[in-house]
Design a protein around this motif. Structure first.
Motif, mmCIF file in Angstrom:
data_model
loop_
_atom_site.group_PDB
_atom_site.id
_atom_site.type_symbol
_atom_site.label_atom_id
_atom_site.label_comp_id
_atom_site.label_asym_id
_atom_site.label_seq_id
_atom_site.Cartn_x
_atom_site.Cartn_y
_atom_site.Cartn_z
ATOM 1 N N ALA A 98 -28.072 56.981 -38.160
ATOM 2 C CA ALA A 98 -29.001 57.549 -37.185
ATOM 3 C C ALA A 98 -28.887 56.848 -35.842
ATOM 4 C CB ALA A 98 -30.435 57.422 -37.703
ATOM 5 N N ILE A 99 -28.060 55.823 -35.826
ATOM 6 C CA ILE A 99 -28.046 54.961 -34.642
ATOM 7 C C ILE A 99 -26.629 54.751 -34.144
ATOM 8 C CG2 ILE A 99 -28.148 52.449 -34.247
ATOM 9 C CD1 ILE A 99 -31.024 52.536 -34.959
ATOM 10 N N THR A 100 -26.484 54.703 -32.829
ATOM 11 C CA THR A 100 -25.199 54.376 -32.221
ATOM 12 C C THR A 100 -25.359 53.043 -31.508
ATOM 13 O OG1 THR A 100 -24.537 56.676 -31.946
ATOM 14 C CG2 THR A 100 -23.552 55.085 -30.438
ATOM 15 N N THR A 101 -24.385 52.157 -31.722
ATOM 16 C CA THR A 101 -24.449 50.851 -31.073
ATOM 17 C C THR A 101 -23.597 50.871 -29.811
ATOM 18 O OG1 THR A 101 -24.641 49.878 -33.262
ATOM 19 C CG2 THR A 101 -24.184 48.369 -31.440
ATOM 20 N N VAL A 102 -24.188 50.390 -28.728
ATOM 21 C CA VAL A 102 -23.482 50.352 -27.456
ATOM 22 C C VAL A 102 -23.211 48.898 -27.092
ATOM 23 C CG1 VAL A 102 -23.599 50.946 -24.999
ATOM 24 C CG2 VAL A 102 -24.650 52.450 -26.700
ATOM 25 N N ALA A 103 -21.949 48.593 -26.801
ATOM 26 C CA ALA A 103 -21.583 47.233 -26.401
ATOM 27 C C ALA A 103 -21.817 47.069 -24.915
ATOM 28 C CB ALA A 103 -20.115 46.983 -26.738
ATOM 29 N N LEU A 104 -22.546 46.003 -24.561
ATOM 30 C CA LEU A 104 -22.883 45.733 -23.167
ATOM 31 C C LEU A 104 -22.693 44.245 -22.919
ATOM 32 C CD1 LEU A 104 -26.207 47.531 -23.685
ATOM 33 C CD2 LEU A 104 -24.655 48.374 -21.946
ATOM 34 N N GLY A 105 -21.756 43.901 -22.071
ATOM 35 C CA GLY A 105 -21.533 42.484 -21.798
ATOM 36 C C GLY A 105 -21.314 41.723 -23.091
ATOM 37 N N ARG A 106 -22.111 40.679 -23.337
ATOM 38 C CA ARG A 106 -21.963 39.892 -24.564
ATOM 39 C C ARG A 106 -22.899 40.396 -25.655
ATOM 40 N NH1 ARG A 106 -23.991 34.990 -23.181
ATOM 41 N NH2 ARG A 106 -24.577 35.772 -21.124
ATOM 42 N N GLY A 107 -23.686 41.416 -25.375
ATOM 43 C CA GLY A 107 -24.678 41.879 -26.348
ATOM 44 C C GLY A 107 -24.497 43.345 -26.699
ATOM 45 N N THR A 108 -25.458 43.875 -27.419
ATOM 46 C CA THR A 108 -25.439 45.292 -27.788
ATOM 47 C C THR A 108 -26.855 45.848 -27.693
ATOM 48 O OG1 THR A 108 -25.864 44.828 -30.103
ATOM 49 C CG2 THR A 108 -23.550 45.015 -29.443
#
Lengths: 225, 349
Positions: free
Chosen positions: B244-254
């Motif tokens: 149900a969830i999409t993970t988005v990579a942002l910089g060093r985090g998500t």
């Protein structure tokens, strides 16, 4: 119709038709330049174009004699080099008609060009279309009912041109004697009234026919665009 | 570089615009009547500035000192008008090809644009038979097919209903690859936040600031942070899909977002509204919020509406939180303090 009447109708159609053929493209281009161009001398061009409307037709015919007569440099040159003679010739009648009807046609085309949305002109400019390109690709396609109306107006007005024609090319049956000139000649003769009335009726019929045709064409054009 | 430094007086209105920015997506943001359209028209050459200079990659199209003023038809700047301005006597195809036929190179091809904008079914229609959104797509395609050096867009979403807006914004993001630089004007913060690399702020005929979009939006000392819809934007890529969830990579985090129909690796821009971010001193247990991330307080600003704006630094990027004065006092919030940011909602563009 008597042979004389037929001759007059034919002369009118030929003189006005040929005049239209030459005047329409030029009048359209001038109308476009006046409606859309921004250049020094635009006002002067506007004034020059309109002079035949306000100057007496006899004066226009006289001016044409001065420029294109066989004693004038330009007239003689055209005659000697190209064998083109205007005075006392059907071609000259067309030239006089062209000069007289051009202002009417320019006005009609110009009005329909000026009624157009400036936004479309700007869009065409940003898309890389230059001045004459826009005339062909945008403005004339949108203005063609107006151009058509101008053509019919010019043709109908040309059928009735009198003063400039008779002054420039005289009144020669079978050559320069158009309907109005034939009516004039008939009226000059004793008991020519009946002939004049018939010619007048012919010329009214022709004019009405042109008017109806123009209305029908313009309505058709409006439906298409 | 896009260099603009012009003064325009047009009918009682004076515009003074100056900014120099690298190519990319430049959004000029300001209220109606601030001079945005006048600015675009001057760049396109439809309005002549009284003085100044407009240059792209060092080549001027207008320079009053040097006496240069190229007409619009030779600038090769595409213009997407607010009212589309499709030619009524041509079909959609004829409109699309109008600039294409007059272009010197044909790097952008008709098929690419038709596919990207999904306008193949419209090609033989008359512009009059199109909806507002369709008209805008065709106008965009027409401008891209003229192979512009710079694309100008005037409020491209003004005539588009709310339901179609997100769709058109997504389209504009995809067509960016067809053009080296875009100058876009809008009074809609959602639109600007979704699209801009750089934002130029314009107020009452003057450009007041030009800066990278993310930095400008989250600047706590700037006017936008005073708005009810103050937000931070984060650019990232799709990292993984769950049920149900999409993970988005942002910089060093998500950050986790509701499952998004995008391929892995696709670039996305997230918008996190300050009002959707809460703070906690310890990581909360048993809570519905999915995104809880350690954060450090960078700045605290009292707003005029008795709320307090907190600027945060997290592994996923800079965020803002909107809290009450009481919360600041009770939690003893201060710059430098380590907290946890609870992100309740994330908008995806």
């Amino acid at each position: 119709m008597t042979p004389l009447e037929l001759q007059a109708v034919a002369a009118s159609l030929v003189v006005s038709g040929r005049s239209l053929l030459f005047t329409l493209p030029i009048a359209t281009a001038i109308a476009y330049v006046l409606a859309r161009g921004r250049f020094p001398g635009r006002t002067a061009l506007d004034a020059i174009v309109h002079t035949p409307l306000i100057v007496p037709p006899v004066v226009v015919g006289y001016a044409l004699l001065i420029v294109f007569g066989l004693n004038a440099p330009l007239g003689r040159w055209l005659n000697d080099v190209f064998g083109v003679r205007f005075v006392f010739a059907s071609a000259g009648a067309s030239l006089a008609t062209a000069v007289m009807t051009a202002p009417l046609m320019i006005r009609a085309v110009r009005l329909s060009l000026e009624a157009q949305d400036e936004g479309l002109n700007e869009a065409a400019r940003t898309l890389g279309a230059g001045f004459w390109d826009r005339m062909i690709s945008l403005h004339l396609p949108l203005a063609w009912p107006g151009v058509l109306a101008a053509a019919i107006l010019g043709f109908a007005a040309g059928l009735g041109e009198f003063g400039a024609v008779i002054t420039f090319v005289s009144n020669i049956p079978g050559e320069t004697q158009t309907l109005p000139l034939a009516i004039y000649s008939a009226l000059q003769q004793p008991d020519g009234e009946a002939a004049a009335a018939r010619l007048a009726a012919l010329s009214i019929t022709l004019a009405l026919f042109g008017l109806v045709l123009s209305e029908a064409l313009v309505r058709y054009a409006r439906r298409r665009t | 570089m896009i260099e603009i430094d012009i003064r325009v007086r047009a009918g009682g209105f004076a515009l003074d615009a100056a900014f120099t920015l690298p190519p990319g997506f430049i959004s000029v943001f300001g209220p109606s009547g601030a001079g945005k359209t006048t600015l675009l028209r001057a760049v396109a050459g439809l309005e002549t500035p009284d003085e100044g200079r407009i240059a792209i990659d060092g080549a001027p199209v207008f320079d009053s000192a040097a006496g240069i003023a190229l007409p619009p038809e030779t600038r090769r700047f595409g213009y997407v008008f607010q009212d589309a301005r499709l030619f009524p006597h041509l079909s959609v195809r004829g409109n699309l090809l109008y600039g294409y036929r007059r272009a010197a190179n044909h790097a952008v091809r008709l098929d690419d644009i038709v596919d990207t904008l999904a306008i193949a079914p419209l090609l033989d229609r008359s512009p009059r038979a199109l909806s507002g959104g369709e008209r805008q797509r065709v106008a965009l395609g027409r401008a891209l097919l003229m192979q512009p050096r710079l694309l100008l867009m005037d409020e491209p979403l003004a005539g588009v209903d709310a339901a179609r807006k997100i769709e058109i914004i997504a389209l504009i993001r995809t067509v960016r690859r067809f053009v080296p630089a875009i100058v876009h004007v809008s009074h809609d913060l959602d639109e600007v936040s979704a699209l801009a690399d750089h934002i130029v702020l314009i107020e009452a005929g003057r450009t007041v600031r030009a800066a990278p979009a993310d930095a400008l939006l989250r600047d706590p000392d700037f006017a936008i942070a005073q708005r009810e819809d103050a937000r931070a934007i984060l650019d990232g890529t799709i990292a993984a899909h769950g049920d149900a969830i999409t993970t988005v990579a942002l910089g060093r985090g998500t950050l986790a977002i509701p499952r998004a129909p995008l391929p892995r690796g696709a670039a996305v821009r997230l918008q996190v509204f300050a009002r959707d971010v809460s703070l906690a001193l310890v990581p909360p247990q048993s809570i519905s919020v999915r995104n809880i991330t350690p954060a450090r307080i960078v700045a605290i600003r009292e707003r005029s509406d008795a709320q307090v704006l907190i600027a945060l630094e997290t592994d996923a990027g800079a965020l803002m939180a909107l809290v009450t004065r009481d919360a600041v006092r009770d939690l003893n919030l201060a710059p430098g303090r380590e907290v946890f940011a609870l992100v309740k909602a994330v908008a995806v563009r």
